[in-house]
Design an enzyme around this catalytic site. Structure first.
Site, PDB file in Angstrom:
ATOM      1  N   LYS A  13      49.840 -59.026  23.534  1.00  0.00           N
ATOM      2  CA  LYS A  13      50.975 -58.656  22.671  1.00  0.00           C
ATOM      3  C   LYS A  13      51.039 -57.143  22.435  1.00  0.00           C
ATOM      4  CE  LYS A  13      49.882 -61.249  19.112  1.00  0.00           C
ATOM      5  NZ  LYS A  13      48.642 -61.903  19.570  1.00  0.00           N
ATOM      6  N   ARG A 122      37.240 -56.097  25.853  1.00  0.00           N
ATOM      7  CA  ARG A 122      38.257 -55.205  25.308  1.00  0.00           C
ATOM      8  C   ARG A 122      37.642 -53.983  24.637  1.00  0.00           C
ATOM      9  NH1 ARG A 122      43.245 -57.654  21.873  1.00  0.00           N
ATOM     10  NH2 ARG A 122      41.848 -57.851  20.109  1.00  0.00           N
ATOM     11  N   ARG A 153      36.196 -53.564  18.900  1.00  0.00           N
ATOM     12  CA  ARG A 153      36.665 -53.990  17.582  1.00  0.00           C
ATOM     13  C   ARG A 153      35.673 -54.967  16.967  1.00  0.00           C
ATOM     14  NH1 ARG A 153      42.897 -55.758  18.107  1.00  0.00           N
ATOM     15  NH2 ARG A 153      42.089 -57.372  16.733  1.00  0.00           N
ATOM     16  N   ARG A 164      38.922 -66.758  15.773  1.00  0.00           N
ATOM     17  CA  ARG A 164      40.323 -66.316  15.847  1.00  0.00           C
ATOM     18  C   ARG A 164      41.140 -67.281  16.698  1.00  0.00           C
ATOM     19  NH1 ARG A 164      39.745 -60.660  18.129  1.00  0.00           N
ATOM     20  NH2 ARG A 164      41.969 -60.443  17.857  1.00  0.00           N
TER      21      ARG A 164
END
Ligand code: AMP
Length: 207
Positions: A13, A122, A153, A164
């Protein structure tokens, strides 16, 4: 155009929202980025959401809705915007409908296995909010866009990724049916190379 980007964490996204923003010249509104900025600056909001985000849970609806309502009332959103990471629950979607007219919800459909692979590799740049995959980086510590220091992160740890995804399927996935019933859902295959996915999104938006 008022666009929502739907999709699981790691479906792309943020990456797609930035590309659409550059092409259509409308702002990307990412609730995750707003919360991370507050965390970094240690604002009262940041301190409030710190533990929630670290666990991979959702920030309470009333807090999130208020933030988005205020942000969308700013002048740069007058000609449209891309919502990235909001709404994430039916309560948020219903609230959004009371203060905004949404044109379409683009759902990025990505295989679950690919999602776990993407999230676990990531890297994030807190300076420019860029997100990259370790497999594409020459130097895993340096942002290829702005030269900032890349980080992992806190919510991209394996345990939090699982949580999540669980939260996504339970709370956010029903939004697909919500926007489908409104005739606003555009589903795009989110697997594969960034430019291919982006091409598919622009093709459905131009229809
Ligand atoms: P993201 O960058 O979109 O993956 O968001 C990171 C984290 O911020 C999420 O795991 C949530 O803890 C929080 N968050 C972002 N957007 C929302 C939202 N619409 N509702 C509740 N929590 C959110």
């Amino acid at each position: 155009m008022n666009i929502i980007l739907l999709g699981a964490p790691g479906s792309g996204k943020g990456t797609m929202a930035q590309k659409i923003m550059n092409e259509l010249q409308i702002p990307q509104i990412s609730t995750g980025d707003i919360f991370r900025k507050n965390l970094k600056e240690e604002t009262p909001l940041g301190l409030q959401v710190k533990d929630i985000m670290a666990r991979g849970d959702l920030v309470p609806d009333e807090i999130t809705i208020e933030i988005v309502k205020n942000r969308l009332a700013e002048s740069d959103c007058a000609n449209g915007y891309i919502l990235d990471g909001f709404p994430r629950s039916l309560v948020q979607a219903a609230a959004l409908d009371t203060f905004q007219n949404i044109d379409c919800a683009v759902n990025l459909d990505v295989d679950e296995e690919a999602i776990v692979k993407r999230l676990s590799g990531r890297r994030f740049c807190p300076d420019c909010n860029g997100t990259f995959h370790i497999s594409t980086l020459q130097n895993a510590a340096v942002c290829p866009s702005c030269g900032g220091k890349l980080i992992i992160r806190a919510d991209d740890s394996e345990e939090t990724i699982r949580e999540r995804l669980r939260v996504y399927y339970k709370t956010t996935f029903p939004l697909i049916e919500y926007y489908s019933k409104q005739g606003k859902l555009l589903t795009v295959d989110g697997n594969g190379a960034i430019d291919d996915v982006y091409g598919r999104i622009m093709a459905v938006l131009k229809k």
